[in-house]
Design an enzyme around this catalytic site. Structure first.
Site: not given
Length: 459
Positions: A130, A153-155, A206, A227, A261
């Site tokens: 995000n 390790k990115h999305a 999450s 976080e 978030c």
């Protein structure tokens, strides 16, 4: 691993997963680089971290377009994210040495005692899509300045952003192996965390993902910072500045297309001002321009993926089926791209997704309460505890309430945001540990006690 433009649904790029051999090489490189990087003087490390800011600004338009293409945020917000990234790099370039300097502690006239802050080693960082540059660099800046190395390790849907960050850091002089991107799946991440060459792990994501990573880290006695999600309350009291509260509330709910978030999600309004707030809030939500995020007039772009849009719609439908009223929106837009209409719900039943879960998109839930005490009770009636916003004209009242609301941050008369100068993190299911400020740079250091007695003892 494929990236897709959420505005057009067009395929962008395809990236090959790193295989076992590539992961081994990356772990070795991170471990080897740590020996050299940690041995450098902190002033040299912080200077290199500071140089990242210049690289971000030189490539600002390219990186902003990449962010918008990969995850759909309005282009002006992408530019703002990059400026904030430059700020956090400059902040640690100015302050890292001070934050990491030895602290003298007096215990005896003949003894020299101090606490030193020493880097731990390679860090695995699991980051979300995000805020694809900010989430990475707010961790990388203090981590690298402290002398650690980092494996990102990115999305998957922002893999282009991940590789762009790695290229930038190398271009400004961060040594090879000090910062690396791993294009891998969840199983490989857990294997890396368990590896003896990895010293610690951090995750933003999450609650479910955080729990899994914490379990692996705990099993192998690795320090971790999490976080996680939030269902932030936005509390409007009877003496609140209603017009400004409604205007800022819309921004707090829909910034980043509602995918944050720390976005305000539960609007808890006392009865005396409920109708006035609702009227203004719904009107401003209705005025939002939903469309192509590359256009300057757009306020809200698409959600980042089709499954995220579908999940949000399921949550809204379940809440409405249980009895909630739809004041605005309430469904996906019938158009190309993963768009969801700005939505306002009221009379939200207890236990429904809009009352209980994190809704990641431009959906606001209004709750009417009789008084301040009921507002605080409802604000705390959640598994989450990331941020909270309180609106009142009485700052003494606001300060008192900050001690009653269970959250990692409480803002009065402002939306919740992160700031490099202040620690950031949550409580309860929103995670633990802190990022940013002096607390953030020390999370992944060994706070070593040093005791130096004279050879003839203390007598």
């Amino acid at each position: 691993m494929q990236t897709v433009n959420p505005t057009t649904e067009a395929e962008l790029e395809t990236y090959a997963h790193h295989d076992g051999e590539a992961i081994e090489e990356a772990l070795d490189a991170a471990s080897t680089a740590f020996e050299e990087w940690s041995a450098r003087d902190v002033t040299e490390r912080q200077t290199l971290v500071g140089s990242i800011a210049g690289g971000l600004r030189e490539n600002l338009e390219e990186y902003a377009a990449l962010m918008t293409d990969e995850m759909g945020k309005p282009l002006d917000q992408s530019r703002g994210e990059l400026e904030k990234c430059a700020w956090v790099c400059e902040y640690y370039a100015e302050n890292a040495a001070e934050f990491l300097q030895d602290e003298r502690v007096g215990v005896h006239p003949k003894v020299k005692t101090k606490v030193s802050y020493e880097p731990l080693g390679p860090l695995v960082a699991v980051m979300p899509w995000n805020y694809p540059f900010w989430q990475v660099l707010r961790v990388a800046a203090p981590t690298l300045a402290a002398g650690n190395t980092m494996l990102l390790k990115h999305a998957p849907n922002v893999t282009g952003c991940a590789t762009a960050i790695e290229d930038l850091l190398h271009d400004v002089g961060i040594p090879e192996g000090t910062f690396q991107t791993l294009v891998v799946g969840p199983d490989a991440v857990h294997d890396a965390i368990a590896d003896d060459r990895v010293a610690a792990v951090t995750l933003t994501g999450s609650t479910r993902a955080g729990s899994a990573v914490a379990e692996t880290a705990g099993k192998h006695l690795k320090p971790s910072v999490l976080e996680l999600g939030g269902s932030d309350p936005f509390v409007v009291l009877d003496d609140a500045p209603i017009e400004r509260a409604a205007s800022v509330g819309v921004d707090a709910r829909t910034k980043n297309n509602g995918q944050a978030c720390i976005a305000a999600k539960r609007f808890i309004v006392v009865d005396d001002v409920y109708e006035a707030f609702k009227e203004r809030f719904v009107a401003e939500m209705n005025d939002l321009v939903v469309g192509d995020p590359t256009e300057s007039e757009t306020d809200v772009g698409p959600l980042a993926r089709d499954d995220l849009r579908d999940t949000l719609d399921e949550q809204v439908r379940a809440t409405v089926d249980a009895g909630a009223d739809v004041l605005l929106g309430g469904e996906p837009l019938d158009r190309e791209g993963y768009f969801y209409a700005p939505t306002v719900l009221e009379n939200v039943p207890e236990g429904t997704p809009a009352a209980r879960d994190e809704l990641f998109g431009p959906v606001a839930s209004l709750f009417r309460v009789p008084d301040e005490a009921a507002a605080v009770e409802l604000a705390n009636d959640t598994d989450y505890g990331l941020g909270a916003s309180v609106w009142t004209s009485d700052l003494d009242r606001a300060e008192r309430l900050t001690g009653e609301i269970e959250a990692g941050a409480v803002f009065a008369n402002e939306l919740v945001s992160s700031d490099p100068r202040l620690p950031f993190g949550g409580v309860k299911s929103s995670g633990y540990g802190r990022e940013l400020s002096s607390q953030g740079i020390r999370e992944f250091t060994n706070e070593k006690t040093v005791w130096l007695s004279p050879p003839d003892g203390l007598e």
